[in-house]
Design an enzyme around this catalytic site. Structure first.
Site, mmCIF file in Angstrom:
data_model
loop_
_atom_site.group_PDB
_atom_site.id
_atom_site.type_symbol
_atom_site.label_atom_id
_atom_site.label_comp_id
_atom_site.label_asym_id
_atom_site.label_seq_id
_atom_site.Cartn_x
_atom_site.Cartn_y
_atom_site.Cartn_z
ATOM 1 N N ASN A 6 48.093 52.360 37.008
ATOM 2 C CA ASN A 6 47.805 50.801 36.631
ATOM 3 C C ASN A 6 46.716 50.713 36.283
ATOM 4 O O ASN A 6 45.636 50.635 36.702
ATOM 5 C CB ASN A 6 48.277 49.812 37.192
ATOM 6 C CG ASN A 6 49.600 49.511 37.544
ATOM 7 O OD1 ASN A 6 50.856 49.719 35.708
ATOM 8 N ND2 ASN A 6 50.547 49.961 38.689
ATOM 9 N N ILE A 59 57.049 48.156 47.229
ATOM 10 C CA ILE A 59 56.604 48.022 48.509
ATOM 11 C C ILE A 59 56.606 46.541 49.175
ATOM 12 O O ILE A 59 56.968 46.349 50.297
ATOM 13 C CB ILE A 59 55.154 48.109 49.005
ATOM 14 C CG1 ILE A 59 54.754 49.497 48.149
ATOM 15 C CG2 ILE A 59 54.098 47.718 50.268
ATOM 16 C CD1 ILE A 59 53.045 50.016 47.522
ATOM 17 N N LYS A 71 61.501 37.555 40.421
ATOM 18 C CA LYS A 71 61.329 38.576 41.035
ATOM 19 C C LYS A 71 60.912 37.574 42.687
ATOM 20 O O LYS A 71 61.285 38.318 43.632
ATOM 21 C CB LYS A 71 59.526 38.712 40.670
ATOM 22 C CG LYS A 71 59.901 40.089 39.988
ATOM 23 C CD LYS A 71 59.020 40.302 39.421
ATOM 24 C CE LYS A 71 58.753 41.423 38.731
ATOM 25 N NZ LYS A 71 57.174 41.345 37.255
#
Ligand code: C5P
Length: 411
Positions: A219, A321, A353
Site C-alpha cells: 500500500n 486486524i 466502517k
C-alpha cells in the site's frame, strides 16, 4: 511547527565536553519558538564561550552571582521568575551532586535552589530538567547514582544519558542526548498528560505481501500519520506499543523509554503482534493493511515467459486486524480508533466502517492527497458527531486526535 511558542527557557550549562553542543541546542529551542536565557558555570566557559551563546540566544549570558547587570543585584532570584522551565545541559557529575544536596556556591546552583515561577504574584517551583553528560565510570559511580536517586525523589526530571562513544575514547552510558532529542523531550514535557499511565497500541505503515522473493503487494502508506500519533501518545504520558510495517522512519521519542516498537512485514504478522496486546486501553489502527495476499508465495523468482504467457495469482483475504482486535477485547473493552483512507465518499464510507469494524471512532481522510505528505486533513466520526481537523501538520493533528480521544475515554 513552533512547539515551544511563548515558552521561556533558562538553559544552564555546566562544565563538560558536551557543552560544545549547547549552541546548537539553543538554536533548536529558538527554532521551536522558545526564548532562551543562558546561565553558565565557570567551568562551562572552558568548553564554549559566553560570546557564542550570547550570539545564538540573542541575550546576555550570566555566569557570576555577583553580576551587577540585574538592577537589584539578585540574579539568582530574578533570572528564574519569568521562565517556564530550567534545563541544565550538559549536567556534569559535580553539578548533579551539588543539586542533589542543595548546595549553592555559584550562580547556576543558587538559581536552581531559588527557582520559582511567578504567576500573578503566586510563586510556585519552576520545573527543572537535567541532561547528564559524563564519562561512563563517573555515571556508574555509586556516588553519582546516589545523586540520581535523590534528584528523582526531588521531582527533578532526568533526560538520558544515552550509551555510545565518549569523548575520552571509552564506550558506555553517559553520553548527553543529542540537541534534537533534548528539544523533543522538552516539547514532550510541556504537552498535557492526557493519557498518563494508559497502554496505547498503534499500528502504522503499510504491510507487504510477498508474491515471490522479489515482488509483492503493498500500500502507499509512509507511516507518517501513525508515527505522529505514537509520538503524541508518548508526549501525553502513555506507554506505547508501536507495530510497524516496512517504513523508513525512526521510532519517535525512543530515548524516553516509553515506547516499544515491533517491526512486521505481512498483515498476518501484524495481526499476530496486535493480538498479543489485547489488554491495551486504546488501539489506533493506522496501518494501511493490504487486503489480499497470494494464496501461496513462490519460493523462487517467477521468470518472465513469452508476452502471451502472463502469470495469474489466486488471492486470499487477509485477516481484518482491527475487527479481530475489537472483537477479542470484548471482556475488557479497549477504545478502538480506525482509519479510513478513501478516494471518494470519504465520510459515508467512514460512517459504515464505524459499525462494520466495531470501533469507537473512525478517522476518515482522502488517501491520495496525504500519502507520504507532512500535512493532512481528517474527519473524526463517532456515533454522534463529525469533527473535521486541519489541514495541518500530522503531529499537530495527532495531538488534537489524542485530545479528542482522551475526552471520550471512560474516567
Ligand atoms: O477496510 P479498510 O482497509 O478500508 O479499513 C481501514 C481500517 O481498518 C484501518 O484502521 C486499518 O488499519 C484497518 N484494517 C485492518 N486490517 C485489515 C484492513 C484494514 O486492521 N485487513
Amino acid at each position: 511547527m513552533m512547539s515551544l511558542n511563548n515558552k521561556k527557557i533558562l538553559l544552564g550549562i555546566s562544565g563538560g565536553i558536551a557543552a560544545y553542543k549547547s549552541p546548537e541546542l539553543v538554536r533548536q529551542l529558538i527554532k521551536e519558538g522558545a526564548s532562551v536565557q543562558v546561565a553558565m558555570t565557570d567551568a562551562a566557559t572552558q568548553f564554549v564561550t559566553p560570546t557564542t551563546l550570547q550570539a545564538v540566544s540573542g541575550q546576555p549570558v550570566f555566569i557570576s552571582q555577583w553580576d551587577t547587570r540585574i538592577s537589584n543585584g539578585m540574579p539568582h532570584i530574578e533570572l528564574t521568575r519569568d521562565v517556564d522551565a530550567i534545563l541544565i545541559a550538559p549536567a556534569s557529575a559535580d553539578f548533579m551532586a551539588k543539586l542533589s544536596l542543595g548546595l549553592a556556591n555559584d550562580l547556576l546552583s543558587t538559581l536552581c535552589l531559588a527557582r520559582g515561577h511567578d504567576s500573578n504574584g503566586v510563586i510556585t517551583p519552576c520545573p527543572l530538567l537535567i541532561v547528564p553528560a559524563m564519562n561512563r565510570q563517573m555515571w556508574e559511580n555509586i556516588a553519582t547514582q546516589r545523586s540520581v536517586e535523590r534528584l528523582l525523589k526531588d521531582k527533578i526530571a532526568i533526560l538520558g544519558p544515552a550509551s555510545g562513544d565518549q569523548a575520552c575514547g571509552e564506550v558506555g552510558m553517559g553520553r548527553m542526548l543529542e540537541p534534537t532529542e533534548i528539544c523533543e523531550a522538552l516539547i514532550a514535557f510541556f504537552q498535557p498528560k492526557r493519557l498518563l499511565g494508559k497502554k496505547v497500541l498503534i499500528t502504522a505503515g503499510p504491510t507487504y505481501e510477498a508474491i515471490d522473493p522479489v515482488r509483492g503487494l503493498t500500500n502507499r502508506s509512509s507511516g507518517k500519520m501513525g508515527f505522529a500519533i505514537a509520538r503524541a501518545a508518548v508526549e501525553a504520558g502513555a506507554q506505547v506499543q508501536l507495530i510497524s510495517g516496512p517504513v523508513h522512519l525512526d521510532t519517535p521519542l525512543a530515548f524516553l523509554g516509553n515506547i516499544q516498537r515491533t517491526n512486521v512485514t505481512s498483515a498476518q504478522e501484524m495481526h499476530d503482534a496486535v493480538l498479543t496486546h489485547h489488554d491495551s486501553d486504546v488501539f489506533f489502527s493506522v496501518a494501511a493493511v493490504a487486503d489480499w495476499r497470494v494464496s501461496s508465495m513462490a519460493d523462487q523468482k517467477i521468470k518472465k515467459q513469452s508476452t502471451t504467457d502472463i502469470p495469474h495469482f489466486d488471492l486470499v483475504q487477509n485477516p481484518d486486524i482491527l475487527l479481530a482486535f475489537s472483537s477479542a477485547s470484548k471482556n475488557k473493552p479497549s477504545f478502538c480508533v480506525g482509519f479510513a483512507a478513501e478516494t471518494e465518499n470519504t465520510i459515508e464510507y467512514g460512517k459504515k466502517k464505524l459499525i462494520s469494524k466495531n470501533t469507537s471512532l473512525i478517522i476518515a481522510n482522502h488517501g491520495p492527497s496525504t500519502f507520504g505528505e507532512d500535512i493532512n486533513e481528517v474527519t473524526l466520526i463517532d456515533a454522534n458527531n463529525e469533527l473535521t481537523l486541519g489541514p495541518a501538520d500530522k503531529l499537530v493533528l495527532a495531538r488534537e486526535i489524542i485530545r479528542e480521544v482522551s475526552k471520550r475515554l471512560p474516567t
